[in-house]
Design a protein around this motif. Structure first.
Motif, mmCIF file in Angstrom:
data_model
loop_
_atom_site.group_PDB
_atom_site.id
_atom_site.type_symbol
_atom_site.label_atom_id
_atom_site.label_comp_id
_atom_site.label_asym_id
_atom_site.label_seq_id
_atom_site.Cartn_x
_atom_site.Cartn_y
_atom_site.Cartn_z
ATOM 1 N N ALA A 1 -4.767 16.109 -9.518
ATOM 2 C CA ALA A 1 -4.128 14.797 -9.653
ATOM 3 C C ALA A 1 -4.170 14.300 -11.089
ATOM 4 O O ALA A 1 -3.401 13.407 -11.463
ATOM 5 C CB ALA A 1 -4.808 13.791 -8.733
ATOM 6 N N ALA A 2 -5.050 14.872 -11.904
ATOM 7 C CA ALA A 2 -5.118 14.461 -13.309
ATOM 8 C C ALA A 2 -3.779 14.659 -14.010
ATOM 9 O O ALA A 2 -3.401 13.879 -14.891
ATOM 10 C CB ALA A 2 -6.215 15.238 -14.032
ATOM 11 N N VAL A 3 -3.056 15.688 -13.613
ATOM 12 C CA VAL A 3 -1.742 15.951 -14.216
ATOM 13 C C VAL A 3 -0.796 14.795 -13.949
ATOM 14 O O VAL A 3 -0.030 14.377 -14.825
ATOM 15 C CB VAL A 3 -1.154 17.272 -13.683
ATOM 16 N N HIS A 4 -0.847 14.251 -12.728
ATOM 17 C CA HIS A 4 0.031 13.139 -12.382
ATOM 18 C C HIS A 4 -0.339 11.890 -13.184
ATOM 19 O O HIS A 4 0.539 11.177 -13.684
ATOM 20 C CB HIS A 4 -0.048 12.854 -10.883
ATOM 21 N N ARG B 1 2.131 9.992 -16.019
ATOM 22 C CA ARG B 1 2.611 8.598 -16.017
ATOM 23 C C ARG B 1 2.465 7.964 -17.387
ATOM 24 O O ARG B 1 3.256 7.087 -17.756
ATOM 25 C CB ARG B 1 1.866 7.801 -14.942
ATOM 26 N N VAL B 2 1.472 8.392 -18.138
ATOM 27 C CA VAL B 2 1.327 7.904 -19.510
ATOM 28 C C VAL B 2 2.344 8.588 -20.417
ATOM 29 O O VAL B 2 2.965 7.945 -21.265
ATOM 30 C CB VAL B 2 -0.106 8.144 -20.013
ATOM 31 N N ALA B 3 2.533 9.876 -20.232
ATOM 32 C CA ALA B 3 3.524 10.609 -21.039
ATOM 33 C C ALA B 3 4.911 10.009 -20.862
ATOM 34 O O ALA B 3 5.697 9.951 -21.816
ATOM 35 C CB ALA B 3 3.523 12.083 -20.650
ATOM 36 N N ALA B 4 5.218 9.553 -19.659
ATOM 37 C CA ALA B 4 6.531 8.959 -19.401
ATOM 38 C C ALA B 4 6.750 7.707 -20.224
ATOM 39 O O ALA B 4 7.894 7.379 -20.582
ATOM 40 C CB ALA B 4 6.662 8.638 -17.909
ATOM 41 N N LEU C 1 -14.553 3.506 -5.222
ATOM 42 C CA LEU C 1 -14.398 4.051 -6.567
ATOM 43 C C LEU C 1 -13.605 3.063 -7.415
ATOM 44 O O LEU C 1 -12.506 2.656 -7.032
ATOM 45 C CB LEU C 1 -13.674 5.396 -6.515
ATOM 46 N N PHE C 2 -14.166 2.651 -8.545
ATOM 47 C CA PHE C 2 -13.435 1.768 -9.461
ATOM 48 C C PHE C 2 -12.440 2.613 -10.240
ATOM 49 O O PHE C 2 -12.798 3.346 -11.162
ATOM 50 C CB PHE C 2 -14.403 1.078 -10.416
ATOM 51 N N SER C 3 -11.179 2.503 -9.862
ATOM 52 C CA SER C 3 -10.109 3.193 -10.564
ATOM 53 C C SER C 3 -9.390 2.190 -11.465
ATOM 54 O O SER C 3 -9.899 1.100 -11.724
ATOM 55 C CB SER C 3 -9.158 3.832 -9.541
ATOM 56 N N SER C 4 -8.218 2.546 -11.922
ATOM 57 C CA SER C 4 -7.493 1.696 -12.863
ATOM 58 C C SER C 4 -6.005 1.711 -12.562
ATOM 59 O O SER C 4 -5.444 2.737 -12.152
ATOM 60 C CB SER C 4 -7.726 2.180 -14.297
ATOM 61 N N ALA C 5 -5.369 0.563 -12.805
ATOM 62 C CA ALA C 5 -3.919 0.487 -12.638
ATOM 63 C C ALA C 5 -3.204 1.443 -13.587
ATOM 64 O O ALA C 5 -2.055 1.817 -13.349
ATOM 65 C CB ALA C 5 -3.435 -0.938 -12.869
ATOM 66 N N SER C 6 -3.881 1.863 -14.664
ATOM 67 C CA SER C 6 -3.257 2.829 -15.578
ATOM 68 C C SER C 6 -2.992 4.150 -14.877
ATOM 69 O O SER C 6 -2.067 4.885 -15.241
ATOM 70 C CB SER C 6 -4.145 3.060 -16.806
ATOM 71 N N ALA C 7 -3.797 4.480 -13.863
ATOM 72 C CA ALA C 7 -3.566 5.708 -13.103
ATOM 73 C C ALA C 7 -2.387 5.541 -12.158
ATOM 74 O O ALA C 7 -1.710 6.513 -11.818
ATOM 75 C CB ALA C 7 -4.817 6.081 -12.310
ATOM 76 N N THR D 1 -6.254 9.803 -21.222
ATOM 77 C CA THR D 1 -7.494 10.343 -20.661
ATOM 78 C C THR D 1 -7.972 9.506 -19.493
ATOM 79 O O THR D 1 -8.389 10.037 -18.459
ATOM 80 C CB THR D 1 -8.592 10.398 -21.734
ATOM 81 N N TYR D 2 -7.925 8.196 -19.644
ATOM 82 C CA TYR D 2 -8.428 7.290 -18.609
ATOM 83 C C TYR D 2 -7.539 7.338 -17.366
ATOM 84 O O TYR D 2 -8.036 7.349 -16.239
ATOM 85 C CB TYR D 2 -8.481 5.870 -19.174
ATOM 86 N N ALA D 3 -6.226 7.376 -17.545
ATOM 87 C CA ALA D 3 -5.315 7.453 -16.421
ATOM 88 C C ALA D 3 -5.498 8.762 -15.664
ATOM 89 O O ALA D 3 -5.486 8.790 -14.429
ATOM 90 C CB ALA D 3 -3.872 7.315 -16.898
ATOM 91 N N ALA D 4 -5.661 9.856 -16.383
ATOM 92 C CA ALA D 4 -5.852 11.150 -15.745
ATOM 93 C C ALA D 4 -7.139 11.167 -14.922
ATOM 94 O O ALA D 4 -7.162 11.638 -13.774
ATOM 95 C CB ALA D 4 -5.885 12.253 -16.795
ATOM 96 N N ALA D 5 -8.230 10.642 -15.483
ATOM 97 C CA ALA D 5 -9.515 10.637 -14.782
ATOM 98 C C ALA D 5 -9.459 9.770 -13.527
ATOM 99 O O ALA D 5 -9.953 10.153 -12.458
ATOM 100 C CB ALA D 5 -10.613 10.147 -15.717
#
Length: 531
Positions: free
Chosen positions: A7-10, A14-17, A213-219, A228-232
């Motif tokens: 899922a890190a690729v996804h 989203r950041v690459a886009a 799990l504390f995730s982020s809207a960046s993901a 890096t943060y979005a991938a993680a």
């Protein structure tokens, strides 16, 4: 997802886009075994994705990813009991969560961090939790170390079994994709991903009722500079989905920015969040949302306070995406005019420049560049963004360059490079480049030689950026008025109102736009067209 690490690729995509909107195509999720029917569907998607850029292809159907606002009815609040383990427990988010869970009735809080009781503020945090009736245990533990984490779990008392796990630990290492390295990914992944995978493995025997799990809207939607943060965090989202599929408790909470301190703290991060329509979350509401979503059916929940219109506009202006198709304002933004002010679209801007006298075009584009640069830097106006100040001196870095490029692409309809502030180091130079792209030499009815036009634009842009007080103090105001056909020594010319001959303009100089004054001085007649 069967393989959470993939899922890190996804998340990275989203950041690459957003950082490379003209180059990125999208992501496709495929089943472990690719049969003939799935392969046919994949070929069809690649031939015509129909505007989708995040797809899952399965033998029976093709699914597009969506972000939608939901209002859960009569949510049930988690009432913590037993032992609740919080990683990053002495950090900003972990400590806030601990305090609010203690206020909600949690009685034994096991707070893990690398420094443990020696962490700044740890003693004060422990005192606050005791005052709320909780029993805090602050322990030094590197949760990415399997043996260390296992040792802590082995010491749990029998009368206070592990009932909740909250993984709030994390490390930020922001940077645009072009500057990332395997080492930078490893640092972020160790704190976020390695710890989460070990918690998943080592707490299964305890069967906690909550595994958050504390995730982020960046993901979930991407965020320039946070590859890096979005991938993680995308891995954390996938881990929650896998646990749920296995019948285990799990919720990944993809938070927007929290108000106050935290990894998203700082004036620049706050300014970026405001521009994208993301308002800082009140910590009380953030933890209340946590207590509610962990009792729900969704393995992943985005918890953010957003202005739907601004949020959707911010992301669709950079790169159209069906991800936000179910957001309330998406339909208006997808309309032919994009729901934008006509002056902000590329074709309209080009037409507007064509209609302007040639002498005003450079100043108009320069104003656009300075306004967008000021927004990126978080300035309330353009005073600090001088036409000839180097972008580096203004505080631009690679992330700022990407943000500015995205805003200018949306406003001009051009495809500008992410290195634009390095290729064109000042606002005036960048404005000249943009003007040349919008109206190449020889178009728009221009009859001057290219060199002469460039020199004239440079002079006009420089004068347009000077405050009126500096023109007056430097003794240039009288000369400009003379060039404009006015008489500085005429009665009333130097009164406090700094009035000009009423027959000529009918307004005070101080009330005039600076580019109008410069235009009048250089062309010796007032503009016939004003904006």
């Amino acid at each position: 997802m069967a393989a959470p690490l993939q899922a890190a690729v996804h998340g990275l995509g989203r950041v690459a886009a957003l950082e490379h909107p003209q180059r990125w195509g999208g992501t496709v999720d495929l089943p472990v075994t690719l049969d003939g029917r799935t392969a046919e569907r994949l070929a069809a998607v690649l031939a015509d994705p129909e505007g989708e850029d995040q797809l899952a292809v399965r033998p029976g159907a093709v699914f597009g990813r969506r972000l939608a606002a939901v209002r859960p009815e009569a949510p049930r609040d988690w009432q913590p009991d037993g032992t609740v383990l919080i990683t990053g427990g002495t950090g900003a988010l972990g400590a806030r969560t601990a305090r609010r869970l203690a206020g909600a009735g949690a009685r034994r809080l096991l707070l893990l961090s690398r420094s443990g009781p020696d962490a700044p503020g740890a003693a004060e945090l422990a005192a606050d939790l005791r005052a709320l009736g909780a029993e805090p245990v602050i322990t030094a533990c590197d949760t990415a170390d399997r043996d260390a984490l296992a040792a802590v779990l082995a010491q749990l008392p029998e009368d206070a079994p592990l009932t909740g796990v909250i993984h709030a630990a994390g490390v930020l290492d922001d940077g645009v994709l072009d500057g990332l390295t395997p080492e930078r990914f490893a640092t972020v992944f160790r704190a976020k991903v390695t710890s989460a995978l070990l918690l998943d493995e080592l707490t299964r025997a305890h069967e906690p009722e909550v595994f958050a799990l504390f995730s982020s809207a960046s993901a979930a939607v991407g965020n320039p500079g946070q590859g890096t943060y979005a991938a993680a965090n995308a891995v954390l989202d996938a881990l929650a989905e896998r646990r749920r599929a296995e019948g285990l408790a799990a919720t990944s909470v993809a938070y927007g920015a929290w108000d106050g301190e935290g990894m998203a703290g700082g004036e620049r991060a706050a300014a970026l969040a405001r521009r994208t329509g993301v308002r800082p979350l009140d910590p009380d509401l953030a933890v209340l949302a946590l207590r509610q979503v962990v009792t729900g059916i969704d393995p992943v929940a985005v918890v953010a306070d957003v202005d739907p219109d601004r949020f959707a506009r911010a992301f669709t202006s950079v790169r159209p995406s069906r991800l936000l198709a179910e957001m309330p304002s998406h339909a208006a933004l997808a309309a032919p005019d994009g729901g934008r002010d006509a002056r902000q679209s590329g074709p309209a801007l080009r037409e507007r420049l064509t209609r302007l006298p040639e002498g005003r075009r450079a100043a108009t584009v320069l104003t656009l560049v300075r306004e967008r640069a000021a927004e990126v830097l978080g300035h309330p106006g353009t005073d600090q963004v001088g036409p000839d100040r180097a972008f580096r001196d203004l505080g631009f870095d690679s992330l700022g360059a990407v943000e500015l490029r995205n805003q200018l692409n949306a406003a001009t309809g051009l495809t500008l490079s992410a290195t634009l502030v390095f290729d064109h180091p000042t606002p005036a130079a960048l404005a000249g480049h943009i003007l040349q792209q919008l109206l190449p030499s020889g178009s728009g009815g221009t009859s001057h030689a290219a060199t002469t036009g460039d020199e004239e634009r440079a002079v006009r842009a420089a004068l347009a950026g000077l405050p009126l007080d500096r023109l007056r103090a430097g003794g240039l105001l009288d000369r400009l008025l003379e060039l404009a056909g006015q008489t500085p020594d005429a009665p009333g010319a130097h009164q406090d109102t700094t009035a000009v001959d009423d027959d000529a303009y009918g307004v005070s100089i101080d009330a005039m736009e600076i580019d109008d004054l410069v235009q009048a001085a250089l062309n010796a007649h007032p503009d016939e067209e004003r904006d």
